[in-house]
Motif scaffolding. Sequence first.
Motif, PDB file in Angstrom:
ATOM      1  N   VAL A 165      35.254  36.457  53.782  1.00 31.54           N
ATOM      2  CA  VAL A 165      34.622  37.497  52.942  1.00 31.54           C
ATOM      3  C   VAL A 165      35.695  38.634  53.049  1.00 31.54           C
ATOM      4  CG1 VAL A 165      32.679  38.744  52.739  1.00 31.54           C
ATOM      5  CG2 VAL A 165      32.459  36.397  53.397  1.00 31.54           C
ATOM      6  N   ILE A 166      35.982  39.396  52.195  1.00 36.29           N
ATOM      7  CA  ILE A 166      36.662  40.572  52.094  1.00 36.29           C
ATOM      8  C   ILE A 166      35.998  41.770  51.705  1.00 36.29           C
ATOM      9  CG2 ILE A 166      38.900  41.842  51.419  1.00 36.29           C
ATOM     10  CD1 ILE A 166      40.259  38.950  51.658  1.00 36.29           C
ATOM     11  N   PHE A 167      36.102  42.896  52.009  1.00 39.53           N
ATOM     12  CA  PHE A 167      35.603  44.033  51.412  1.00 39.53           C
ATOM     13  C   PHE A 167      36.637  44.693  50.798  1.00 39.53           C
ATOM     14  CE2 PHE A 167      34.046  48.580  51.596  1.00 39.53           C
ATOM     15  CZ  PHE A 167      33.258  48.516  50.705  1.00 39.53           C
ATOM     16  N   CYS A 168      36.259  45.131  49.484  1.00 35.78           N
ATOM     17  CA  CYS A 168      37.347  45.870  48.379  1.00 35.78           C
ATOM     18  C   CYS A 168      36.716  47.108  48.453  1.00 35.78           C
ATOM     19  CB  CYS A 168      37.312  45.271  46.964  1.00 35.78           C
ATOM     20  SG  CYS A 168      37.753  43.521  47.122  1.00 35.78           S
ATOM     21  N   LYS A 169      37.141  48.196  49.099  1.00 33.26           N
ATOM     22  CA  LYS A 169      36.870  49.516  49.327  1.00 33.26           C
ATOM     23  C   LYS A 169      36.847  50.360  48.159  1.00 33.26           C
ATOM     24  CE  LYS A 169      38.198  50.392  54.187  1.00 33.26           C
ATOM     25  NZ  LYS A 169      38.816  51.207  55.127  1.00 33.26           N
ATOM     26  N   THR A 170      37.857  50.294  47.300  1.00 31.86           N
ATOM     27  CA  THR A 170      38.074  51.136  46.389  1.00 31.86           C
ATOM     28  C   THR A 170      37.101  50.609  45.093  1.00 31.86           C
ATOM     29  OG1 THR A 170      39.811  49.404  45.362  1.00 31.86           O
ATOM     30  CG2 THR A 170      40.487  51.146  46.326  1.00 31.86           C
ATOM     31  N   VAL A 171      36.413  49.626  45.149  1.00 31.60           N
ATOM     32  CA  VAL A 171      35.335  49.256  44.340  1.00 31.60           C
ATOM     33  C   VAL A 171      33.845  48.872  44.465  1.00 31.60           C
ATOM     34  CG1 VAL A 171      37.070  48.354  42.163  1.00 31.60           C
ATOM     35  CG2 VAL A 171      36.232  46.673  44.022  1.00 31.60           C
ATOM     36  N   GLN A 185      46.258  34.640  38.291  1.00 29.57           N
ATOM     37  CA  GLN A 185      45.630  35.684  39.231  1.00 29.57           C
ATOM     38  C   GLN A 185      44.391  35.839  38.743  1.00 29.57           C
ATOM     39  OE1 GLN A 185      47.141  37.235  42.112  1.00 29.57           O
ATOM     40  NE2 GLN A 185      48.936  35.532  42.060  1.00 29.57           N
ATOM     41  N   ILE A 186      43.791  36.468  39.713  1.00 34.95           N
ATOM     42  CA  ILE A 186      42.301  36.994  39.512  1.00 34.95           C
ATOM     43  C   ILE A 186      42.421  38.829  39.267  1.00 34.95           C
ATOM     44  CG2 ILE A 186      39.899  37.563  40.211  1.00 34.95           C
ATOM     45  CD1 ILE A 186      39.810  34.604  40.951  1.00 34.95           C
ATOM     46  N   LEU A 187      42.215  39.438  38.488  1.00 39.63           N
ATOM     47  CA  LEU A 187      42.531  40.528  38.082  1.00 39.63           C
ATOM     48  C   LEU A 187      41.161  41.353  38.430  1.00 39.63           C
ATOM     49  CD1 LEU A 187      44.366  43.022  36.823  1.00 39.63           C
ATOM     50  CD2 LEU A 187      43.028  42.457  34.898  1.00 39.63           C
ATOM     51  N   LEU A 188      41.173  42.324  39.341  1.00 39.30           N
ATOM     52  CA  LEU A 188      40.145  43.327  39.261  1.00 39.30           C
ATOM     53  C   LEU A 188      40.530  44.888  39.033  1.00 39.30           C
ATOM     54  CD1 LEU A 188      36.997  43.232  40.648  1.00 39.30           C
ATOM     55  CD2 LEU A 188      38.114  43.694  42.650  1.00 39.30           C
ATOM     56  N   LEU A 189      39.949  45.267  38.286  1.00 41.21           N
ATOM     57  CA  LEU A 189      40.433  46.580  37.555  1.00 41.21           C
ATOM     58  C   LEU A 189      39.154  47.524  37.861  1.00 41.21           C
ATOM     59  CD1 LEU A 189      42.885  47.846  35.950  1.00 41.21           C
ATOM     60  CD2 LEU A 189      41.580  47.094  33.902  1.00 41.21           C
ATOM     61  N   LYS A 190      39.339  48.733  38.182  1.00 40.87           N
ATOM     62  CA  LYS A 190      38.831  49.883  38.092  1.00 40.87           C
ATOM     63  C   LYS A 190      39.402  50.963  37.284  1.00 40.87           C
ATOM     64  CE  LYS A 190      36.514  53.091  41.470  1.00 40.87           C
ATOM     65  NZ  LYS A 190      36.670  53.581  42.994  1.00 40.87           N
ATOM     66  N   VAL A 191      38.495  51.126  36.030  1.00 43.18           N
ATOM     67  CA  VAL A 191      38.673  52.279  35.099  1.00 43.18           C
ATOM     68  C   VAL A 191      37.787  53.392  35.044  1.00 43.18           C
ATOM     69  CG1 VAL A 191      39.328  52.207  32.732  1.00 43.18           C
ATOM     70  CG2 VAL A 191      39.921  50.286  33.897  1.00 43.18           C
ATOM     71  N   PRO A 192      38.259  54.573  34.526  1.00 49.93           N
ATOM     72  CA  PRO A 192      37.092  55.609  34.467  1.00 49.93           C
ATOM     73  C   PRO A 192      36.045  55.126  33.225  1.00 49.93           C
ATOM     74  CG  PRO A 192      39.353  56.399  34.682  1.00 49.93           C
ATOM     75  CD  PRO A 192      39.433  54.935  34.499  1.00 49.93           C
ATOM     76  N   ASN A 193      35.120  55.624  33.366  1.00 47.42           N
ATOM     77  CA  ASN A 193      33.950  55.233  32.634  1.00 47.42           C
ATOM     78  C   ASN A 193      33.882  55.886  31.407  1.00 47.42           C
ATOM     79  OD1 ASN A 193      31.721  53.793  31.706  1.00 47.42           O
ATOM     80  ND2 ASN A 193      30.280  54.628  32.993  1.00 47.42           N
ATOM     81  N   SER A 194      34.341  55.364  30.159  1.00 47.12           N
ATOM     82  CA  SER A 194      34.299  55.910  28.527  1.00 47.12           C
ATOM     83  C   SER A 194      34.072  54.842  27.809  1.00 47.12           C
ATOM     84  CB  SER A 194      35.272  56.865  28.403  1.00 47.12           C
ATOM     85  OG  SER A 194      36.430  56.183  28.190  1.00 47.12           O
ATOM     86  N   SER A 202      44.032  49.719  40.320  1.00 43.03           N
ATOM     87  CA  SER A 202      43.940  48.334  40.068  1.00 43.03           C
ATOM     88  C   SER A 202      44.711  47.628  41.212  1.00 43.03           C
ATOM     89  CB  SER A 202      44.687  48.079  38.562  1.00 43.03           C
ATOM     90  OG  SER A 202      45.838  48.774  38.888  1.00 43.03           O
ATOM     91  N   PHE A 203      44.229  46.283  41.139  1.00 46.00           N
ATOM     92  CA  PHE A 203      44.718  45.331  42.198  1.00 46.00           C
ATOM     93  C   PHE A 203      44.541  43.981  41.935  1.00 46.00           C
ATOM     94  CE2 PHE A 203      41.025  47.233  43.707  1.00 46.00           C
ATOM     95  CZ  PHE A 203      40.077  46.139  43.930  1.00 46.00           C
TER      96      PHE A 203
END
Length: 146
Positions: free
Chosen positions: A37-43, A87-96, A145-146
Motif C-alpha cells: 500500500v502506497i500513499f500518493c500525497k499529491t492526489v 503503464q497506469i496513468l494517474l493524472l491530477k488536473v485543475p478542475n474545469s 502527473s505521474f
Amino acid sequence: MNQEFTITLFSEKNETLINKVVLILTRRKININSFSVIFCKTVNLYRFTITLIETESAVQNLVHQIEKIIEVFKCYLQTEAELSTHQILLLKVPNSDEKEKQVRSIINTSPIFKEADYCVYTSKIHIETIPQLATIITELEPMNSF
C-alpha cells in the motif's frame, strides 16, 4: 492455467479496506505473493498493489468483486506481459469543464476523484503512447502527473 497477475487499485483513506480486500482473497483461498500500500500525497489517494498466482477467470471475478467495495475508486488487472508494455496513468488536473473534455478525449476516462479545485483521472495506457500523451498533457497545464 495458473499465471501471475498484478492487481492495482486506487482508494480513499480507509483503515478497514485492507481487511476487506484480504477477506475477499482468503474466502476464495487465494494465496497472496505480495501486498503493498502506497500513499500518493499529491492526489490524496492510496494505491494497493497485489500480486498473486491464479487462473484468469478467478482473478477477473476477484477484480469485479473488489470494484464493488465503496471505498475503491478504480481497480486494474495486469498480466506479467502487460506489466512490461502498459503503464497506469494517474493524472491530477485543475478542475474545469474544458479541461475535463480534453482529458476525456485523450485518455478516454472519467474522473475517479473530484475536489473543488482539481480532478484526478486514471487509465491504463500502452508505453508507446506515453511520449505523445506527455506533450498533450503539458498543454493542459496539469497540477501533477505521474
